[in-house]
Design a protein around this motif. Structure first.
Motif, mmCIF file in Angstrom:
data_model
loop_
_atom_site.group_PDB
_atom_site.id
_atom_site.type_symbol
_atom_site.label_atom_id
_atom_site.label_comp_id
_atom_site.label_asym_id
_atom_site.label_seq_id
_atom_site.Cartn_x
_atom_site.Cartn_y
_atom_site.Cartn_z
ATOM 1 N N CYS A 164 0.858 -1.179 0.000
ATOM 2 C CA CYS A 164 0.000 0.000 0.000
ATOM 3 C C CYS A 164 0.900 1.236 0.000
ATOM 4 N N TRP A 165 0.933 1.934 -1.110
ATOM 5 C CA TRP A 165 1.785 3.111 -1.262
ATOM 6 C C TRP A 165 1.036 4.372 -0.841
ATOM 7 N N GLU A 173 -5.344 5.404 5.158
ATOM 8 C CA GLU A 173 -5.539 3.973 4.915
ATOM 9 C C GLU A 173 -5.917 3.782 3.450
ATOM 10 N N LEU A 174 -5.846 2.540 2.988
ATOM 11 C CA LEU A 174 -6.145 2.237 1.594
ATOM 12 C C LEU A 174 -7.535 2.745 1.236
ATOM 13 N N ASN A 175 -7.600 3.571 0.214
ATOM 14 C CA ASN A 175 -8.853 4.158 -0.246
ATOM 15 C C ASN A 175 -9.766 3.073 -0.810
ATOM 16 N N ALA A 231 -0.470 2.744 5.126
ATOM 17 C CA ALA A 231 0.676 3.055 4.263
ATOM 18 C C ALA A 231 1.832 2.091 4.520
ATOM 19 N N PHE A 232 2.410 1.613 3.435
ATOM 20 C CA PHE A 232 3.584 0.746 3.399
ATOM 21 C C PHE A 232 3.333 -0.670 3.917
ATOM 22 N N GLN A 233 2.098 -0.989 4.277
ATOM 23 C CA GLN A 233 1.822 -2.369 4.671
ATOM 24 C C GLN A 233 1.789 -3.257 3.424
#
Length: 186
Positions: free
Chosen positions: A32-33, A42-44, A91-93
């Motif tokens: 997840c960038w 968080e991821l949209n 993010a980054f996960q």
């Protein structure tokens, strides 16, 4: 913006992967960038649907479908979807995506996709998809015949059948409230 570089990476990464059976599962790993995030970091939810392309299209390629689409001048489309969001992806996960065809009927192919962090399912999608030609929807059995994969459709899970039945009761086009009708005619 569509993640073209990530899409190209996935297509290149899986170009020599073993052929996938029509009911096989494609598994891919992603990050997840920051450009995938919403204001809550968080991821949209909309981006989630876009990222599912990064699993679904390489899956289709591994089945041999992309080559047949090009040869026949056909396309693929999503004709409906339902998504459950249950765990945040920050993010980054890193997360793992699973993509698989769970069945088909006379018109549509039903695909199940999910994003996982370890054994926690973050979200889960059911998609109604179709192969399309200039004449309209191509019957899934015709596509399977071209792929030389003459499978009988497996029974769809009860929850998928219930979703299909619910979708058949949904009006199209949607009913507009009076205030929306006025706004559309301006």
């Amino acid at each position: 913006m569509y993640p073209l570089i990530r899409f190209a990476k996935e297509m290149i990464k899986f170009r020599r992967a073993p052929r996938l059976a029509p009911l096989g599962t494609h598994v891919s790993d992603h990050i997840c960038w920051p450009w995938d995030l919403d204001p809550w970091i968080e991821l949209n939810n909309g981006r989630t649907l876009t990222l599912f392309d990064l699993g679904r299209i390489p899956m289709a390629s591994r089945m041999g479908l992309i080559g047949q689409l090009r040869a026949q001048g056909w396309g693929i489309t999503v004709a409906g979807s339902s998504v459950r969001y249950r765990r945040r992806v920050r993010a980054f996960q890193r997360f793992r995506m699973t993509s698989r065809v769970i069945g088909w009927d006379a018109r549509f192919v039903y695909i199940e996709q999910a994003m996982w962090r370890g054994t926690d399912c973050c979200n889960h999608a059911l998609l109604r998809t179709a192969v399309t030609s200039a004449e309209g929807i191509v019957p899934p059995q015709r596509v399977l015949d071209l792929l030389q994969a003459s499978h009988q459709p497996p029974p769809l899970p009860a929850w998928v059948e219930a979703w299909i039945a619910a979708e058949q009761t949904r009006p199209w086009p949607p009913e507009l409230p009076p205030d929306a009708q006025a706004a559309l005619t301006r």
